[in-house]
Design an enzyme around this catalytic site. Structure first.
Site, short mmCIF file in Angstrom:
data_model
loop_
_atom_site.label_atom_id
_atom_site.label_comp_id
_atom_site.label_asym_id
_atom_site.label_seq_id
_atom_site.Cartn_x
_atom_site.Cartn_y
_atom_site.Cartn_z
N ASP A 18 0.99 -1.17 -0.20
CA ASP A 18 0.05 0.06 -0.01
C ASP A 18 0.87 1.24 0.03
OD1 ASP A 18 -2.60 1.49 0.06
OD2 ASP A 18 -2.07 1.87 2.19
N CYS A 82 -4.41 -1.47 -2.21
CA CYS A 82 -4.59 0.23 -2.41
C CYS A 82 -5.46 0.21 -3.50
CB CYS A 82 -3.43 0.72 -2.57
SG CYS A 82 -3.48 2.35 -3.23
N ASN A 83 -6.66 0.90 -3.50
CA ASN A 83 -7.57 0.97 -4.82
C ASN A 83 -6.96 1.68 -5.84
OD1 ASN A 83 -10.71 0.26 -4.11
ND2 ASN A 83 -9.80 0.42 -2.16
N THR A 84 -6.49 3.04 -5.43
CA THR A 84 -5.73 3.96 -6.59
C THR A 84 -4.75 2.97 -7.33
OG1 THR A 84 -6.16 5.69 -5.24
CG2 THR A 84 -4.57 5.95 -6.79
N CYS A 196 -11.16 3.22 -0.41
CA CYS A 196 -9.77 3.60 -0.24
C CYS A 196 -9.27 2.69 1.02
CB CYS A 196 -9.48 4.88 -0.03
SG CYS A 196 -7.73 5.16 0.51
#
Length: 270
Positions: A18, A82-84, A196
């Site tokens: 992350d 981590c979504n981003t 997130c």
């Protein structure tokens, strides 16, 4: 931990990646289901926050960091917590590695299924709410649901503050999430996707400042179950007298990540 025939070697760790400590929301669920497997937690805090990065540059950075960590630690699988990052790096990372890669993407499909009002908000970083990946999920899994995308630029930093022992600014928090709460023809938003991995760490504070109760959808338990599937292990199984797996925490800034070890050790003791 009991591995089914053909399951991944239980002596090999899981690598959780992350931009900071937000991935702990995922790592602690992994810990609950795979207590005896070691975890290597890699925090790219030198690159935090990811929402400010240009896409190609972020992809190159993340893939290089994870490949290096895989070479050093020989994990059985990688979890991109981590979504981003996940909306960008999953295809090139899977192409580069010979082990399973589990991503974290906005939980739009289950949110649409849970909603009774048909009003769902996706609370994410500003970068995630602009990704084609996110729009594709909405088109595929929630075409009949009114989805409100909310890019909250300050929440990840508030979560980092909380884990560092600093107070959370609740006025700022309330302002960040206010656009999630919509009313239309007598109906109200009833599900908010925490898109997130930092955001579930603020769950108590989110509930306190929300204008009305909603279902805060945290994808971490589903991610942990998916990891068990790809490792071919039984979730929650324990070997007789099984010891807890070790926790290794590495940051790209070089700072000590005692909070990561403390949170995951607390899960192991519970």
């Amino acid at each position: 931990m009991a591995a089914r025939e053909g399951g991944a070697d239980p002596a090999r760790p899981v690598l959780v990646f992350d931009s900071g400590v937000g991935g702990l929301s995922v790592a602690r669920e992994i810990r609950r289901l795979t207590l005896e497997r070691a975890i290597v937690y890699l925090a790219d805090d030198a690159g935090f926050p990811y929402g400010a990065w240009e896409g190609d540059a972020l992809t190159r950075r993340c893939v290089d960091l994870v490949r290096k960590a895989v070479s050093e630690h020989d994990p059985a699988a990688v979890v991109v917590a981590c979504n981003t990052a996940s909306t960008l790096i999953l295809p090139p990372l899977r192409a580069a590695l010979a082990i399973p890669v589990v991503g974290t993407v906005p939980a739009i499909k289950p949110a649409a299924a849970r909603s009774r009002s048909g009003l769902v908000s996706v609370l994410a970083t500003p970068a995630t709410v602009t990704r084609d990946y996110t729009f594709d999920l909405i088109h595929r899994f929630a075409p009949e649901t009114a989805i409100t995308l909310v890019g909250a630029g300050g929440l990840a930093a508030l979560a980092e503050d909380k884990l560092a022992g600093r107070p959370v600014d609740r006025d700022r928090l309330a302002a960040e999430i206010a656009p999630c709460f919509c009313e239309r023809d007598g109906a109200r938003t009833d599900v908010v996707v925490l898109a997130c991995t930092h955001f579930p760490l603020l769950r108590e504070e989110l509930e306190a400042v929300a204008p009305w109760p909603v279902d805060w959808l945290d994808p971490a338990p589903a991610i942990a179950r998916r990891l068990c599937e790809v490792l071919d292990v039984d979730p929650g199984a324990r070997a007789a007298g099984g010891a807890r797996g070790a926790v290794t925490a590495v940051s790209t800034s070089g700072r000590d990540l005692a909070v990561v070890r403390a949170v995951l050790d607390a899960v192991a003791r519970s």
